[in-house]
Design a protein around this motif. Structure first.
Motif: not given
Length: 500
Positions: A369-383
């Motif tokens: 649920q939004p109030k109790s959740t942390f979202c970690f964002t990460h971007f990986m790239f391959q050219a």
């Protein structure tokens, strides 16, 4: 001693054995302007694909003009990867006579100037073309990466002859914005005050005529002149004579003519066009999205397909607030009802928004649920072998098992490039969680803000993708990224657990 371009072209003609930089066979002249000439050509490294090559005029071969020409190529290359409505530049080089050139996509069609001179546009045609012009211009104003900072691009020369109408598959027109030769890059470390006047006086804003600091609102003034002309064949302001001083006075002192009542325009559109023409930048629409909020609903009403992709149309049959759009959204019929993750781009009153949609088990959905959740964002790239992003999301709640939501963004597809660009401009996205077996509406919606360093990463990835050339092998990059992802999962999870 420079060889004249005419002699160079003869020696590199398609019937000749000589090639430009051992790659391009030159065809016939297809256009010319103040800065140079454009030739049709054939790329022998890519199955004789037809391209267009622009040479800098030899009358302008000084260091200042070379730098300007190279800047035009760079801006068009970067923006063309982010928007289909900006001409795409594929290559840049210098010929044997030290004449700079760049290679563009070859377009069949004509410019807007030729169309407007024949007759005023029909209302549906006006809406369709204006929407496309705005989408390209919005991309430019969103900017490119300069010294690790997003730098907006001010075109400075929006006019009918710089709007190209390519033929689309349905026999209609597909807009491409041309000529970023005098575009201004808003470097955050520098003032946008002009060093000297450049532009076409008939379409310039008062502040551009005065060589003052320019923002997106200057292009919006030019767009207002263009929209008025598309509907009436006339410009809204007339100068007493065709010289700089007369146009300066006209733009600063003369009120624009009202739109003719016989057009019977919707009031909000009439008000919009006239507001674009306001003398004060502060009283014009402040960004292109404000203009699109009026244009897009009218375009949908008068043009049945409205040019929107199917996913966006399903999610938003009218421009409603984003929360309403999401509440009315269903799991797409063309997606299996399985535990999958896919990206989506949705239009709403507030603008376009990127989102991730996923189906989970019922208990998993309840855990995050939004109030109790942390979202970690990460971007990986391959050219290589194909420019690809792995967009990683980790949903974390100390009480429950964390949930990984990874998905791929192919930067050589429209949707992959559009979502990446939208993430940069909006600086946030949404995650919609659906329950397995319940496609009629999402159960949880999470809003995720993207950190500035992640936005710089994304812009860097787009920059690298813009210079990629080769045969598409997306699966190869996906395999590499998946292995990399598996190798860093424990590290990411440990760092998130320590932070939370």
């Amino acid at each position: 001693m420079f060889k004249p371009i005419s002699d160079l072209v003869k020696s590199l003609h398609k019937d000749s054995q000589e090639l430009l930089t051992n790659r391009y066979k030159i065809g016939n002249l297809v256009g010319k302007g103040a800065m140079g000439q454009v030739y049709k050509a054939f790329d022998i490294n890519n199955n004789d694909t037809v391209v267009a090559i622009k040479f800098l005029s030899q009358a302008l071969l000084d260091s200042k003009m070379r730098d300007r020409f190279q800047k035009e190529a760079k801006i068009s290359a970067l923006l063309g990867e982010q928007s289909d409505h900006i001409v795409r530049v594929k290559d840049y080089g210098v010929d044997d006579s030290q004449v700079p050139f760049y290679v563009m996509e070859y377009l069949e069609g004509y410019d807007l100037d030729q169309l407007v001179k024949k007759k005023p546009l029909s209302f549906p045609k006006f809406l369709s073309l204006t929407r496309q012009i705005c989408l390209g211009l919005e991309c430019a104003h969103n900017g490119i990466l300069v010294n690790n900072e997003l730098a907006p691009i001010i075109h400075r020369d929006i006019k009918p002859s710089n709007i190209f109408l390519a033929k689309d598959e349905k026999g209609g027109h597909f807009v491409k914005i041309l000529d970023f030769g005098i575009a201004q890059i808003h470097n955050p470390d520098e003032s946008l005050t002009q060093k000297s006047f450049m532009g076409t006086p008939e379409y310039c804003s008062p502040e551009q005529m005065a060589e003052d600091e320019l923002k997106a609102t200057s292009d919006i003034y030019s767009l207002g002149v263009l929209m008025y002309q598309m509907l009436t064949q006339q410009t809204p302001i007339k100068a007493e004579a065709h010289n700089f001083q007369s146009w300066y006075k006209a733009h600063n002192e003369f009120p624009p003519k009202k739109l003719p009542t016989y057009l019977e325009l919707p009031k909000d559109l009439d008000d919009l066009i006239m507001s674009c023409l306001h003398k004060s930048p502060a009283r014009r629409p402040q960004n292109i999205r404000e203009i699109l909020k009026v244009i897009i609903p009218l375009d949908r009403e008068y043009n049945s397909d409205g040019g929107m992709n199917q996913t966006s149309k399903e999610a938003s049959s009218a421009l409603l607030p984003i929360n309403t759009v999401y509440r009315q959204s269903f799991w797409p019929q063309n997606k299996p009802q399985k535990k999958i993750v896919f990206p989506n781009l949705v239009e709403a009153q507030e603008g376009a928004f990127s989102s991730l949609w996923s189906m989970l088990e019922s208990d998993e959905v309840l855990h995050f649920q939004p109030k109790s959740t942390f979202c970690f964002t990460h971007f990986m790239f391959q050219a290589t072998p194909h420019p690809m992003i792995l967009w990683v999301n980790l949903l974390y709640n100390r009480t429950y098992e964390p949930k990984w939501l990874p998905c791929y963004l192919d930067l050589k597809t429209d949707i992959g490039a559009q979502i990446s660009t939208n993430l940069i401009s909006q600086k946030k996205y949404h995650i919609l969680l659906f329950e397995l077996g319940h496609p009629s509406g999402y159960k949880q919606k999470l809003t995720v803000n993207v950190a500035s360093e992640k936005l710089k990463q994304l812009q860097n990835f787009l920059l690298k993708a813009s210079s990629w050339q080769g045969e598409g092998q997306p699966e190869g990059s996906k395999i590499i990224l998946k292995k990399q992802f598996e190798s860093v999962k424990k590290t990411i999870l440990a760092a998130v657990a320590r932070a939370k």
